[in-house]
Design an enzyme around this catalytic site. Structure first.
Site, PDB file in Angstrom:
ATOM      1  N   CYS A   2       0.843  -1.192   0.000  1.00  0.00           N
ATOM      2  CA  CYS A   2       0.000   0.000   0.000  1.00  0.00           C
ATOM      3  C   CYS A   2       0.876   1.238   0.000  1.00  0.00           C
ATOM      4  O   CYS A   2       2.097   1.151   0.063  1.00  0.00           O
ATOM      5  CB  CYS A   2      -0.845   0.006   1.264  1.00  0.00           C
ATOM      6  SG  CYS A   2      -1.697  -1.530   1.564  1.00  0.00           S
ATOM      7  N   ARG A  28       1.216   2.198  -5.904  1.00  0.00           N
ATOM      8  CA  ARG A  28       1.521   1.201  -4.876  1.00  0.00           C
ATOM      9  C   ARG A  28       0.304   0.378  -4.489  1.00  0.00           C
ATOM     10  O   ARG A  28       0.420  -0.556  -3.702  1.00  0.00           O
ATOM     11  CB  ARG A  28       2.089   1.876  -3.625  1.00  0.00           C
ATOM     12  CG  ARG A  28       3.359   2.673  -3.854  1.00  0.00           C
ATOM     13  CD  ARG A  28       3.809   3.354  -2.576  1.00  0.00           C
ATOM     14  NE  ARG A  28       4.076   2.370  -1.563  1.00  0.00           N
ATOM     15  CZ  ARG A  28       5.270   1.763  -1.384  1.00  0.00           C
ATOM     16  NH1 ARG A  28       6.242   2.060  -2.190  1.00  0.00           N
ATOM     17  NH2 ARG A  28       5.456   0.873  -0.459  1.00  0.00           N
ATOM     18  N   TRP A  75      -3.506  -1.993  -1.384  1.00  0.00           N
ATOM     19  CA  TRP A  75      -3.383  -3.183  -2.213  1.00  0.00           C
ATOM     20  C   TRP A  75      -3.646  -4.345  -1.258  1.00  0.00           C
ATOM     21  O   TRP A  75      -2.836  -4.656  -0.391  1.00  0.00           O
ATOM     22  CB  TRP A  75      -1.962  -3.288  -2.789  1.00  0.00           C
ATOM     23  CG  TRP A  75      -1.777  -4.374  -3.794  1.00  0.00           C
ATOM     24  CD1 TRP A  75      -2.215  -4.404  -5.088  1.00  0.00           C
ATOM     25  CD2 TRP A  75      -1.055  -5.610  -3.611  1.00  0.00           C
ATOM     26  NE1 TRP A  75      -1.816  -5.568  -5.693  1.00  0.00           N
ATOM     27  CE2 TRP A  75      -1.121  -6.334  -4.819  1.00  0.00           C
ATOM     28  CE3 TRP A  75      -0.381  -6.184  -2.541  1.00  0.00           C
ATOM     29  CZ2 TRP A  75      -0.534  -7.591  -4.995  1.00  0.00           C
ATOM     30  CZ3 TRP A  75       0.211  -7.443  -2.713  1.00  0.00           C
ATOM     31  CH2 TRP A  75       0.129  -8.130  -3.930  1.00  0.00           C
ATOM     32  N   ASN A 101       1.080   0.074   6.154  1.00  0.00           N
ATOM     33  CA  ASN A 101       1.525  -0.685   4.977  1.00  0.00           C
ATOM     34  C   ASN A 101       2.375  -1.847   5.482  1.00  0.00           C
ATOM     35  O   ASN A 101       3.291  -1.640   6.280  1.00  0.00           O
ATOM     36  CB  ASN A 101       2.363   0.193   4.045  1.00  0.00           C
ATOM     37  CG  ASN A 101       3.066  -0.651   2.979  1.00  0.00           C
ATOM     38  OD1 ASN A 101       2.553  -1.670   2.561  1.00  0.00           O
ATOM     39  ND2 ASN A 101       4.273  -0.240   2.606  1.00  0.00           N
ATOM     40  N   GLY A 102       2.081  -3.060   5.047  1.00  0.00           N
ATOM     41  CA  GLY A 102       2.840  -4.230   5.502  1.00  0.00           C
ATOM     42  C   GLY A 102       1.895  -5.306   6.002  1.00  0.00           C
ATOM     43  O   GLY A 102       0.716  -5.316   5.635  1.00  0.00           O
ATOM     44  N   GLU A 480      10.818 -11.327 -20.888  1.00  0.00           N
ATOM     45  CA  GLU A 480      10.376  -9.997 -20.448  1.00  0.00           C
ATOM     46  C   GLU A 480       9.251  -9.477 -21.345  1.00  0.00           C
ATOM     47  O   GLU A 480       8.271  -8.900 -20.876  1.00  0.00           O
ATOM     48  CB  GLU A 480      11.556  -9.022 -20.441  1.00  0.00           C
ATOM     49  CG  GLU A 480      11.240  -7.577 -20.118  1.00  0.00           C
ATOM     50  CD  GLU A 480      10.564  -7.353 -18.772  1.00  0.00           C
ATOM     51  OE1 GLU A 480       9.993  -6.269 -18.592  1.00  0.00           O
ATOM     52  OE2 GLU A 480      10.552  -8.288 -17.949  1.00  0.00           O
ATOM     53  N   LYS A 484       5.569  -8.373 -19.914  1.00  0.00           N
ATOM     54  CA  LYS A 484       4.983  -7.038 -20.153  1.00  0.00           C
ATOM     55  C   LYS A 484       3.606  -7.197 -20.797  1.00  0.00           C
ATOM     56  O   LYS A 484       2.638  -6.565 -20.431  1.00  0.00           O
ATOM     57  CB  LYS A 484       5.895  -6.234 -21.092  1.00  0.00           C
ATOM     58  CG  LYS A 484       6.791  -5.130 -20.624  1.00  0.00           C
ATOM     59  CD  LYS A 484       6.497  -4.357 -19.411  1.00  0.00           C
ATOM     60  CE  LYS A 484       7.183  -4.925 -18.314  1.00  0.00           C
ATOM     61  NZ  LYS A 484       7.707  -5.199 -17.254  1.00  0.00           N
ATOM     62  N   GLU A 487       1.190  -8.479 -18.189  1.00  0.00           N
ATOM     63  CA  GLU A 487       0.947  -7.523 -17.100  1.00  0.00           C
ATOM     64  C   GLU A 487      -0.105  -6.478 -17.477  1.00  0.00           C
ATOM     65  O   GLU A 487      -0.981  -6.151 -16.692  1.00  0.00           O
ATOM     66  CB  GLU A 487       2.238  -6.775 -16.751  1.00  0.00           C
ATOM     67  CG  GLU A 487       3.174  -7.463 -15.789  1.00  0.00           C
ATOM     68  CD  GLU A 487       4.393  -6.583 -15.482  1.00  0.00           C
ATOM     69  OE1 GLU A 487       4.675  -6.344 -14.294  1.00  0.00           O
ATOM     70  OE2 GLU A 487       5.062  -6.138 -16.425  1.00  0.00           O
ATOM     71  N   HIS A 503      10.148 -29.015 -27.638  1.00  0.00           N
ATOM     72  CA  HIS A 503      10.050 -30.020 -26.555  1.00  0.00           C
ATOM     73  C   HIS A 503       8.757 -29.863 -25.763  1.00  0.00           C
ATOM     74  O   HIS A 503       8.676 -30.218 -24.594  1.00  0.00           O
ATOM     75  CB  HIS A 503      11.266 -29.893 -25.621  1.00  0.00           C
ATOM     76  CG  HIS A 503      12.562 -30.077 -26.342  1.00  0.00           C
ATOM     77  ND1 HIS A 503      12.908 -31.243 -26.981  1.00  0.00           N
ATOM     78  CD2 HIS A 503      13.578 -29.202 -26.562  1.00  0.00           C
ATOM     79  CE1 HIS A 503      14.108 -31.085 -27.551  1.00  0.00           C
ATOM     80  NE2 HIS A 503      14.537 -29.872 -27.312  1.00  0.00           N
ATOM     81  N   LYS A 601       3.449  -1.761  -7.832  1.00  0.00           N
ATOM     82  CA  LYS A 601       4.793  -1.408  -8.305  1.00  0.00           C
ATOM     83  C   LYS A 601       5.871  -2.269  -7.667  1.00  0.00           C
ATOM     84  O   LYS A 601       6.765  -2.768  -8.333  1.00  0.00           O
ATOM     85  CB  LYS A 601       5.055   0.064  -8.042  1.00  0.00           C
ATOM     86  CG  LYS A 601       6.376   0.563  -8.587  1.00  0.00           C
ATOM     87  CD  LYS A 601       6.388   0.519 -10.099  1.00  0.00           C
ATOM     88  CE  LYS A 601       7.727   0.727 -10.747  1.00  0.00           C
ATOM     89  NZ  LYS A 601       7.780   0.277 -12.107  1.00  0.00           N
TER      90      LYS A 601
HETATM   91  C1  BG6 Z   1       6.363  -6.268  -9.278  1.00  0.00           C
HETATM   92  C2  BG6 Z   1       6.233  -5.197 -10.361  1.00  0.00           C
HETATM   93  O1  BG6 Z   1       5.495  -6.024  -8.235  1.00  0.00           O
HETATM   94  O2  BG6 Z   1       7.696  -6.309  -8.755  1.00  0.00           O
HETATM   95  C3  BG6 Z   1       7.210  -5.564 -11.470  1.00  0.00           C
HETATM   96  O3  BG6 Z   1       4.895  -5.165 -10.846  1.00  0.00           O
HETATM   97  C4  BG6 Z   1       8.626  -5.640 -10.894  1.00  0.00           C
HETATM   98  O4  BG6 Z   1       7.154  -4.583 -12.490  1.00  0.00           O
HETATM   99  C5  BG6 Z   1       8.718  -6.586  -9.701  1.00  0.00           C
HETATM  100  O5  BG6 Z   1       9.499  -6.058 -11.896  1.00  0.00           O
HETATM  101  C6  BG6 Z   1      10.056  -6.445  -8.976  1.00  0.00           C
HETATM  102  O6  BG6 Z   1      10.154  -5.151  -8.443  1.00  0.00           O
HETATM  103  P1  BG6 Z   1      11.584  -4.547  -8.016  1.00  0.00           P
HETATM  104  O7  BG6 Z   1      11.246  -3.208  -7.469  1.00  0.00           O
HETATM  105  O8  BG6 Z   1      12.164  -5.451  -6.989  1.00  0.00           O
HETATM  106  O9  BG6 Z   1      12.434  -4.462  -9.240  1.00  0.00           O
END
Ligand code: BG6
Length: 606
Positions: A2, A28, A75, A101-102, A480, A484, A487, A503, A601
């Site tokens: 959060c 966040r 979150w 947060n936590g 990657e 993306k 996501e 395979h 994030k």
């Molecule tokens: C996820 C993000 O929560 O954490 C990703 O949505 C990110 O985009 C991943 O790559 C790792 O985050 P960080 O801050 O450790 O690079």
């Protein structure tokens, strides 16, 4: 994960500044939001399920005035997104309001204990035990500050907490395991999970350590440890400005950050690489720093893991034993580690709990640790033995973009430092590698200027699934690209090692599953063989390849061209093409690109 914020000041406009802060923290978590403001009496709480816009509507009817306030954007970890589970949480008597947060790991026994003493809970959250405990200590005659300390001593788990209390003109806050920073501005104070929250108001920041307790009142603040002993923390001025944290005229933070890559890469490279001499200069890592290192282990999550995979390959092909691990797996089944092991945590935020747990574990087992991160003052940067900053600037879009490119370039430079110390000699192709890196900002700009990604995304919308393949240093790019795509578009996408397709995954390939094949100018013959395998199954092929690859062009339905460069660097412009592809695919599907569902994030809970 959060976002929390608190504001302390004389002027009665705490609500406006809290809402600005919450909007800057929405990356966040965005499934509910709330705030509480004090103006002499008890905390005035407003909270709503859903995005901040819903909270603002609720406040339009009756905006509370006051100089003291706390706010939260959520979150969910405990309890679904509802008005009741939104923060701030209060006790039985509404004298105390708390944002957190936590995760409070011992919330169940505390809740049972409080219930047995007659407390009634309104929410399913772990957080709500805090205001009830504070209320109890207040009832025993403790001051607000003492009630806060006694309560914090009972908590186990990770937390950043800010609290308002009825008869006190102060905000009380503390942290353990979750990020919390203090913003200082002539008699006005902010506490927040991240600097961008209050960058509109001040760039003077105090980074708080685990166990720090802050008591902030209009005109003054004190930082102590949990026992009440004053601790000294320095005020640092951050280089970022509010514009950095704004959208800069783009529709989405993600698109702005994709277009910021040439500038970000120049910052990452500044003063660190000299292609003419082959010299690499990393201020905190002078020659000989790693003479005693025998092996390197990278730990990371999500996009950072893919950058770690590239870092590991660059070392492995230059004679340094190296491996990349998913941090959550590393924490549960750790590989052998000893004093000759260097464990590198790749984490843009520096706050991802899984990566922090893996680093702490490695540290405890005797390894040296280095954080490769974007955030000065982050937990990873402060807990590791050393830190290498990737200098990408603030990244707000939940899907990481520019930080991936700056991570890969930072790891290539860091790798060269390691190669020299561990093997005693330079890489054979160091000049070529460094000139490839130095050309990147301009080459990425070219890709941004002429990419056809939007047209390709349109052409293949409504496909059943999207597959990405690559070999060697562009295998992580395929992974990657798929991440993306998943996501932000919510479409089924997967990345494979090109050679692995036959395979098993080849069974999924049909005329309605486009395959994006990434070429790096080194193993292209083999990758072309895999392209022919999917072509034979009627699948459309989109090649991401350097100019002038005639044979590739023959076998591809579409080509996303990338400039010619060193095979170990090709992955960066190739990934920019895939970032644009994912962005446009999601935009065409009208997805909430900066705040994709169920994600955040960086995740500060394991
Ligand atoms: C996820 C993000 O929560 O954490 C990703 O949505 C990110 O985009 C991943 O790559 C790792 O985050 P960080 O801050 O450790 O690079």
């Amino acid at each position: 994960m959060c976002g929390i914020i608190a504001r302390v000041g004389d002027s009665d406009d705490a609500v406006d500044e809290l809402l600005t802060g919450l909007e800057n923290l929405e990356y966040r978590g965005y499934d509910s939001a709330g705030l509480a403001v004090k103006n002499g009496g008890g905390p005035n709480v407003f909270k709503r399920e859903g995005e901040i816009s819903r909270l603002k509507t609720a406040l339009d009817d009756e905006t509370p005035s006051g100089g003291l306030g706390i706010g939260h954007t959520r979150w969910s970890t405990h309890g679904p997104p509802t008005d009741e589970n939104a923060h701030p949480h209060t006790g039985c008597g509404d004298r105390v309001a708390v944002v957190h947060n936590g995760i409070i790991e011992n919330h169940d026994p505390l809740r049972e204990e409080l219930r047995a003493r007659g407390h009634v809970f309104d929410s399913d959250t772990d957080t709500e035990v805090i205001p009830h405990l504070v209320e109890e200590h207040l009832a025993e005659g403790a001051t607000a500050e003492e009630a806060f300390r006694r309560t914090v001593r009972r908590l186990s788990g990770s937390y950043a907490v800010a609290m308002l209390v009825e008869d006190s003109d102060a905000v009380y806050a503390t942290r353990r395991g979750s990020p919390l920073v203090l913003g200082v501005d002539e008699g006005e104070y902010f506490l927040a999970s991240d600097v961008p929250a209050f960058l509109d108001f001040t760039d003077d920041v105090v980074y708080l350590d685990d166990g720090d307790v802050v008591v902030a009142e209009p005109g003054g603040h004190v930082i102590t440890d949990l026992e009440g002993n004053v601790v000294d923390r320095t005020v640092q001025t951050v280089e970022w400005d509010p514009e950095d944290a704004g959208k800069g005229g783009y529709d989405h933070y993600m698109l702005k950050e994709i277009h910021e890559q040439p500038a970000a890469l120049r910052q990452t490279l500044r003063g660190r690489a000299d292609p003419a001499t082959g010299d690499v200069t990393l201020d905190d890592f002078p020659p000989g720093t790693f003479d005693d290192v025998e092996r390197v282990q990278f730990v990371a999550c999500g996009t950072s893991y893919h950058a770690g995979l590239v870092g590991s390959r660059l070392l492995g092909t230059r004679g340094v034993p190296s491996q990349a691990f998913l941090a959550s797996e590393y924490a549960t089944s750790p590989p052998p580690v000893d004093g000759d092991t260097l464990v590198v945590g790749v984490t843009q935020s520096g706050e991802t709990a899984d990566t922090l747990a893996a680093l702490r574990q490695a540290h405890a087992a005797g390894a040296r640790t280095v954080a490769v991160t974007n955030v000065v003052g982050s937990t990873a940067a402060r807990e590791c033995d050393d830190a290498l900053f990737i200098r990408a600037g603030p990244e707000i879009g939940v899907a990481a973009t520019k930080t991936y490119s700056s991570q890969v370039v930072s790891l290539a430079l860091f790798g060269e430092r390691l190669v020299r110390d561990v093997t005693g000699s330079r890489s054979d192709d160091v000049e070529r590698l460094l000139s490839g890196l130095a050309d990147l900002p301009g080459q990425v700009q070219q890709v941004l200027d002429y990419s056809k990604a939007r047209r390709v995304a349109k052409q293949y919308r409504d496909s059943d699934a999207y597959f990405f393949i690559g070999r060697d240093t562009v295998h992580p790019v395929a992974m990657e690209g798929a991440l993306k795509f998943k996501e932000i578009s919510y479409e089924h996408a997967e990345g494979f090692a090109a050679g692995e397709l036959k395979h098993g995954p080849l069974a999924l390939v049909t005329p309605n599953t486009p395959v994006f094949a990434v070429f790096n100018d080194r193993d292209d013959e083999k990758t072309l063989g895999n392209v022919k395998e999917v072509e034979a199954r009627g699948a459309p092929v989109v090649a991401v390849a350097p100019e002038g690859h005639e044979e590739v062009v023959q076998h591809a339905d579409e080509v996303l061209t990338i400039p010619d460069t060193h095979p170990d660097v090709t992955g960066v412009p190739a990934n920019v093409q895939l970032q644009l592809l994912s962005y446009h695919a999601a935009d065409i599907l009208d997805r909430p690109i900066d705040k994709p569902r169920n994600l955040a994030k960086s995740v500060t809970v394991e």
